[in-house]
Write an enzyme that holds these catalytic residues in place. Structure first.
Site, PDB file in Angstrom:
ATOM      1  NE  ARG A   1     -27.009  31.640  -5.851  1.00 24.40           N
ATOM      2  CZ  ARG A   1     -28.205  31.943  -5.352  1.00 24.40           C
ATOM      3  NH1 ARG A   1     -28.487  31.662  -4.094  1.00 24.40           N
ATOM      4  NH2 ARG A   1     -29.129  32.499  -6.124  1.00 24.40           N
TER       5      ARG A   1
ATOM      6  CD  GLU B   1     -27.158  24.544  -4.183  1.00 26.70           C
ATOM      7  OE1 GLU B   1     -28.221  24.768  -4.800  1.00 26.70           O
ATOM      8  OE2 GLU B   1     -26.690  25.329  -3.360  1.00 26.70           O
TER       9      GLU B   1
ATOM     10  CG  HIS C   1     -30.618  26.611  -2.659  1.00 31.98           C
ATOM     11  ND1 HIS C   1     -29.737  26.842  -3.675  1.00 31.98           N
ATOM     12  CD2 HIS C   1     -31.209  27.821  -2.415  1.00 31.98           C
ATOM     13  CE1 HIS C   1     -29.786  28.117  -4.033  1.00 31.98           C
ATOM     14  NE2 HIS C   1     -30.686  28.734  -3.276  1.00 31.98           N
TER      15      HIS C   1
HETATM   16  P1  NAP Z   1     -28.306  42.443  -1.326  1.00 33.92           P
HETATM   17  O1  NAP Z   1     -29.349  43.258  -0.663  1.00 33.92           O
HETATM   18  O2  NAP Z   1     -27.753  42.893  -2.644  1.00 33.92           O
HETATM   19  O3  NAP Z   1     -27.097  42.255  -0.269  1.00 33.92           O
HETATM   20  C1  NAP Z   1     -25.830  41.809  -0.620  1.00 33.92           C
HETATM   21  C2  NAP Z   1     -24.815  42.637   0.148  1.00 33.92           C
HETATM   22  O4  NAP Z   1     -23.507  42.139  -0.130  1.00 33.92           O
HETATM   23  C3  NAP Z   1     -24.826  44.119  -0.269  1.00 33.92           C
HETATM   24  O5  NAP Z   1     -24.691  44.914   0.883  1.00 33.92           O
HETATM   25  C4  NAP Z   1     -23.589  44.215  -1.150  1.00 33.92           C
HETATM   26  O6  NAP Z   1     -23.034  45.492  -1.214  1.00 33.92           O
HETATM   27  C5  NAP Z   1     -22.661  43.255  -0.450  1.00 33.92           C
HETATM   28  N1  NAP Z   1     -21.552  42.852  -1.312  1.00 33.92           N
HETATM   29  C6  NAP Z   1     -21.584  42.594  -2.645  1.00 33.92           C
HETATM   30  N2  NAP Z   1     -20.362  42.260  -3.079  1.00 33.92           N
HETATM   31  C7  NAP Z   1     -19.539  42.349  -2.008  1.00 33.92           C
HETATM   32  C8  NAP Z   1     -18.165  42.148  -1.825  1.00 33.92           C
HETATM   33  N3  NAP Z   1     -17.373  41.814  -2.836  1.00 33.92           N
HETATM   34  N4  NAP Z   1     -17.655  42.324  -0.582  1.00 33.92           N
HETATM   35  C9  NAP Z   1     -18.444  42.708   0.443  1.00 33.92           C
HETATM   36  N5  NAP Z   1     -19.766  42.910   0.328  1.00 33.92           N
HETATM   37  C10 NAP Z   1     -20.312  42.725  -0.875  1.00 33.92           C
HETATM   38  O7  NAP Z   1     -28.795  40.961  -1.543  1.00 33.92           O
HETATM   39  P2  NAP Z   1     -29.793  40.113  -0.615  1.00 33.92           P
HETATM   40  O8  NAP Z   1     -31.178  40.273  -1.078  1.00 33.92           O
HETATM   41  O9  NAP Z   1     -29.440  40.374   0.809  1.00 33.92           O
HETATM   42  O10 NAP Z   1     -29.330  38.619  -1.025  1.00 33.92           O
HETATM   43  C11 NAP Z   1     -27.997  38.202  -0.799  1.00 33.92           C
HETATM   44  C12 NAP Z   1     -27.720  36.872  -1.458  1.00 33.92           C
HETATM   45  O11 NAP Z   1     -28.363  35.828  -0.741  1.00 33.92           O
HETATM   46  C13 NAP Z   1     -28.283  36.713  -2.890  1.00 33.92           C
HETATM   47  O12 NAP Z   1     -27.424  37.260  -3.855  1.00 33.92           O
HETATM   48  C14 NAP Z   1     -28.424  35.217  -3.042  1.00 33.92           C
HETATM   49  O13 NAP Z   1     -27.249  34.673  -3.607  1.00 33.92           O
HETATM   50  C15 NAP Z   1     -28.545  34.722  -1.604  1.00 33.92           C
HETATM   51  N6  NAP Z   1     -29.883  34.133  -1.322  1.00 33.92           N
HETATM   52  C16 NAP Z   1     -29.974  32.811  -1.050  1.00 33.92           C
HETATM   53  C17 NAP Z   1     -31.200  32.271  -0.732  1.00 33.92           C
HETATM   54  C18 NAP Z   1     -31.324  30.815  -0.387  1.00 33.92           C
HETATM   55  O14 NAP Z   1     -32.312  30.191  -0.754  1.00 33.92           O
HETATM   56  N7  NAP Z   1     -30.386  30.261   0.354  1.00 33.92           N
HETATM   57  C19 NAP Z   1     -32.352  33.051  -0.748  1.00 33.92           C
HETATM   58  C20 NAP Z   1     -32.229  34.396  -1.050  1.00 33.92           C
HETATM   59  C21 NAP Z   1     -30.972  34.950  -1.320  1.00 33.92           C
HETATM   60  P3  NAP Z   1     -23.620  46.623  -2.226  1.00 33.92           P
HETATM   61  O15 NAP Z   1     -24.785  47.209  -1.500  1.00 33.92           O
HETATM   62  O16 NAP Z   1     -22.501  47.547  -2.424  1.00 33.92           O
HETATM   63  O17 NAP Z   1     -24.021  45.914  -3.493  1.00 33.92           O
HETATM   64  C1  GLV Z   2     -32.263  31.931  -4.023  1.00 32.54           C
HETATM   65  O1  GLV Z   2     -31.288  31.262  -3.863  1.00 32.54           O
HETATM   66  C2  GLV Z   2     -32.245  33.282  -4.446  1.00 32.54           C
HETATM   67  O2  GLV Z   2     -31.185  33.814  -4.821  1.00 32.54           O
HETATM   68  O3  GLV Z   2     -33.342  33.873  -4.462  1.00 32.54           O
END
Ligand code: NAP
Ligand code: GLV
Length: 344
Positions: A250, A279, A298
């Protein structure tokens, strides 16, 4: 688009057009209405509109702050967000009001990791700059087909990739980076199990250590109170000189003003960004001035396969809720103690 049977089915509002395959699954269970314009529905419009609905299928750009939730929660029982991130929703407030919040984890992991890799390669190897160099005639005007010092970039082989947030997408990026023979270090809230660390060849580091030792930094934390501006001026000043920063999480995880300063002062060699604090990004934004910054709009999860899977998972959550079952990817599990699932 309006699909109403005139019966007493729960009413669902869908805030953007989604694929017909997903809409079909709702038939017989929900009466739905779709916001069918390309532009997003304005906040005030949604606040008034949703008072007539029992459920909403939303996008990550629809804002459900506590004021919105208070206005709509006498009827709305579930917000099914079509995204893994749910920083657009005040989840604590939703729980207090007995509103279920669901997201779409997992199904978009590979597509988003692909984009992170694409940004790493595009930034490190100056792909967009190279395209412009050819397309706009600069290469032609040099009259030089090849020069040993032309458009030099950074090689990935043997370089160190620092992953911030080693969750689903972080791990998927690490797997890809391993194939490029990169050394992987990571910082996250929790350490990975030892066997996964070993399989990925990933070493845990604290954040400052990661920043000063990575050639490429890729950010994959969710946006929360703790991660907002996690990458600020002070942290950017610690980044290894010549490093590249990639952000597909984000926009607000990085302090944009500080990032612009870091680029201006040459603290970092470049950035690959898919997400922004505001955005869509204004084309006059300072970030658009840098040749060493690659910008995408995005599109982390934007493949047909993934967007369909996201819509289907959002629908699956809505169907489970309507059947009185716990939605498969419920974010606020505490809500189960406040109100059982189902329209009653
Ligand atoms: P996820 O599996 O929950 O991974 C997030 C990781 O970050 C987890 O390991 C989490 O730890 C860690 N974390 C959370 N807070 C933290 C902190 N304060 N300090 C250090 N580490 C921390 O999520 P994901 O599926 O990988 O997705 C991650 C993010 O990508 C989403 O939340 C979204 O905002 C973004 N995203 C963007 C797009 C796009 O279109 N650009 C698409 C998809 C996702 P814990 O395991 O302890 O919770
Ligand atoms: C996209 O930005 C998502 O969080 O899935």
């Amino acid at each position: 688009m309006n699909k109403s049977s005139g019966s007493s089915k729960p009413r669902l509002y869908i805030t953007r057009e989604i694929f017909n395959e997903a809409l079909k699954k709702l038939e017989g269970v929900y009466d739905y209405e779709v916001w069918d314009r390309y532009q997003h529905p304005p906040y005030e419009f949604l606040r008034k509109k949703l008072v007539e609905f029992d459920a909403v299928l939303s996008m990550p750009t629809d804002r459900f702050d506590c004021e919105m939730i208070r206005s709509i929660s006498h009827k709305i029982r579930i917000i099914a967000n079509m995204a893994v991130g749910y920083d657009n929703i005040d989840v604590e407030c939703a729980t207090q009001h007995g509103v279920y919040v669901t997201n779409t984890p997992g199904v978009l992991t590979e597509a988003t990791a692909d984009l992170a890799l694409a940004l790493i390669l595009a930034t490190a190897r100056r792909i967009v700059e190279g395209d412009h160099f050819v397309r706009w005639g600069e290469w032609w005007r040099t009259g030089t087909p090849f020069h040993p010092k032309m458009m030099l970039g950074m090689e990935l082989y043997g370089k160190t990739l620092g992953i911030i947030g080693m969750g689903r997408i972080g791990v998927a990026v690490a797997r890809r980076a391993k194939a490029f023979n990169m050394k992987i270090i990571y910082y996250s809230r929790r350490r990975l199990p030892e066997n996964v660390e070993r399989e990925l060849g990933a070493e845990y580091r604290d954040l400052d250590d990661l920043l000063s030792n990575s050639d490429i930094i890729s950010i994959h934390v969710p946006l929360t109170k703790e991660t907002r501006h996690m990458i600020n001026r002070e942290r950017l000043s610690k980044v290894k000189r010549g490093a590249i920063i990639i952000n597909t999480s984000r926009g607000a995880v990085i302090d944009t003003e500080a990032l612009v300063e870091a680029l201006e002062k040459g603290w970092i060699a470049g950035a690959g960004l898919d997400v922004y604090e505001e955005e869509p990004l204004n084309p006059n934004h300072p970030l658009t001035r840098f040749k060493n910054v690659v910008l995408t709009p995005h599109i982390g999860s934007a493949t047909r396969e993934t967007r369909l899977a996201m819509a289907l998972l959002a629908v699956e959550n809505l169907l489970a809720f309507a059947a009185g079952r716990e939605p498969p990817t419920l974010v606020n599990k505490e809500v189960l103690r406040i109100k059982p699932p189902g329209f009653y």
